[in-house]
Scaffold this motif. Structure first.
Motif, PDB file in Angstrom:
ATOM      1  N   ALA A   7       5.953   5.090  -6.608  1.00  0.00           N
ATOM      2  CA  ALA A   7       5.212   4.264  -5.656  1.00  0.00           C
ATOM      3  C   ALA A   7       3.960   4.965  -5.162  1.00  0.00           C
ATOM      4  N   GLU A  44       2.199   4.586  -1.512  1.00  0.00           N
ATOM      5  CA  GLU A  44       2.537   3.995  -0.220  1.00  0.00           C
ATOM      6  C   GLU A  44       1.519   4.365   0.836  1.00  0.00           C
ATOM      7  N   ASN A  82       8.277   1.191   1.666  1.00  0.00           N
ATOM      8  CA  ASN A  82       8.456  -0.248   1.644  1.00  0.00           C
ATOM      9  C   ASN A  82       8.901  -0.642   0.236  1.00  0.00           C
ATOM     10  N   ASP A 104       8.768  -3.312  -1.421  1.00  0.00           N
ATOM     11  CA  ASP A 104       7.874  -4.140  -2.237  1.00  0.00           C
ATOM     12  C   ASP A 104       6.678  -3.362  -2.788  1.00  0.00           C
ATOM     13  N   HIS A 105       6.548  -2.077  -2.426  1.00  0.00           N
ATOM     14  CA  HIS A 105       5.505  -1.234  -3.000  1.00  0.00           C
ATOM     15  C   HIS A 105       6.057  -0.317  -4.096  1.00  0.00           C
ATOM     16  N   GLU A 118      -5.178  -0.066  -3.418  1.00  0.00           N
ATOM     17  CA  GLU A 118      -4.123  -0.770  -2.698  1.00  0.00           C
ATOM     18  C   GLU A 118      -2.807  -0.609  -3.451  1.00  0.00           C
ATOM     19  N   ALA A 119      -1.719  -0.532  -2.706  1.00  0.00           N
ATOM     20  CA  ALA A 119      -0.398  -0.481  -3.326  1.00  0.00           C
ATOM     21  C   ALA A 119      -0.155  -1.771  -4.108  1.00  0.00           C
ATOM     22  N   ASN A 120       0.414  -1.650  -5.292  1.00  0.00           N
ATOM     23  CA  ASN A 120       0.720  -2.829  -6.098  1.00  0.00           C
ATOM     24  C   ASN A 120       1.823  -2.461  -7.079  1.00  0.00           C
ATOM     25  N   ALA A 121       3.034  -2.890  -6.781  1.00  0.00           N
ATOM     26  CA  ALA A 121       4.187  -2.516  -7.592  1.00  0.00           C
ATOM     27  C   ALA A 121       4.123  -3.108  -8.991  1.00  0.00           C
TER      28      ALA A 121
END
Length: 304
Positions: free
Chosen positions: A86, A88, A105, A107-108, A252-255
């Motif tokens: 991740a 984060e 998180n 979702d990340h 930006e975080a983006n899983a």
């Protein structure tokens, strides 16, 4: 728990003993960190230039990989024992990845493919997501031309590979020592940035420029064609002219994006070359990276 971070107003990273993170709140994961990436952006965390909710004393680090220890309420798709990676920011627990455990998180977080080791997984998130998101916004097509400054660094090397895989013709600035490596990653041309007249040695008319080397945006702009695009990762995008769209990009975080790249690293279509160091060497690694002495290497800290 053992950690490397900051105790207060001091700018120097130091080895710390920190309290254990709290149990994961709804939507969160508690992760045992197996490896954590180090980047020049980590210098911004302590001074407030990049507010990620750090609450000193706290570990630094906004990327890494590890094993899920506990799952908060409402989390679907992850279970205790799963391996994840991740990026984060902000940090939900007020402390980062340069520690034995961290709160994320859910979702990340992206699932770590079975064939991907923790060191390579931890080397990917920030550099990979930055390169992916920059190219996505530049929106180039097969056959178009892209100029990348600092193609030899961790972000640049990934951007070259991602762009070349789409059939984009890449010219990169780097040191002469990096030329063979970058050509092997898919660059069409590598220009020695030590040459003060490097801009005169390349054919202009680029459809876009990706600025990764600080202070090169102004020099790159005249090489972009009218109506082209310029994306700066160094917060110095020049004023728009000749119809050129110019902007600064912040990762930006983006899983979902991270998961796709993790699969590419696993199958060998995306190459990384991390340098693992023990967490005990974190302060020295931090000083090396933020002073620009990492030589383009991606340093990753491991708990051992």
């Amino acid at each position: 728990m053992k950690a490397c971070g900051v105790s207060g107003a001091e700018k120097e990273a130091a080895l710390l003993e920190l309290p254990e993170p709290s149990s994961p709140a709804p939507g969160q994961l508690l992760v045992a960190v197996e490896a954590a990436g180090v980047g020049p952006w980590d210098e911004l965390l302590n001074g407030g230039s990049w507010d990620v909710g750090l609450r000193p004393p706290a570990a630094l680090g906004v990327e890494g990989a590890g094993k899920v220890l506990a799952v908060g309420a409402g989390v679907a798709g992850f279970a205790v024992g799963d391996r994840v990676l991740a990026h984060e920011a902000p940090l939900p627990g007020g402390s980062g990845f340069w520690a034995e455990r961290v709160l994320l998180n859910a979702d990340h977080a992206a699932a770590c493919p079975p064939g991907l080791d923790a060191v390579h997984a931890a080397a990917l998130p920030v550099n990979g997501l930055t390169a992916w998101q920059a190219l996505e916004k530049l929106d180039l097509s097969r056959g178009q031309r892209l100029l990348i400054t600092n193609g030899g660094g961790a972000t640049g090397a990934l951007a070259i590979q991602l762009a070349a895989a789409k059939g984009i013709e890449v010219t990169a600035t780097a040191s002469a020592a990096a030329e063979e490596r970058l050509l092997g990653l898919g660059a069409t041309e590598v220009v020695d940035y030590h040459d003060p007249n490097w801009t005169a040695t390349v054919r202009g008319g680029f459809d876009a420029a990706l600025i990764i080397a600080t202070g090169t945006a102004a020099a790159a702009l005249p090489l972009v064609r009218d109506g082209g695009r310029l994306c700066s990762l160094t917060s110095d995008a020049p004023a728009e002219e000749r119809g050129i769209t110019s902007w600064d990009l912040y990762v930006e975080a983006n899983a979902a994006q991270l998961g796709q790249m993790a699969e590419q690293v696993t199958d060998g279509t995306l190459k990384l070359a991390p340098e693992p160091l023990p967490l005990s060497e974190g302060p020295a690694a931090f000083a090396q990276v933020v002073s620009g002495r990492a030589g383009g290497k991606k340093i990753v800290l491991t708990p051992a």
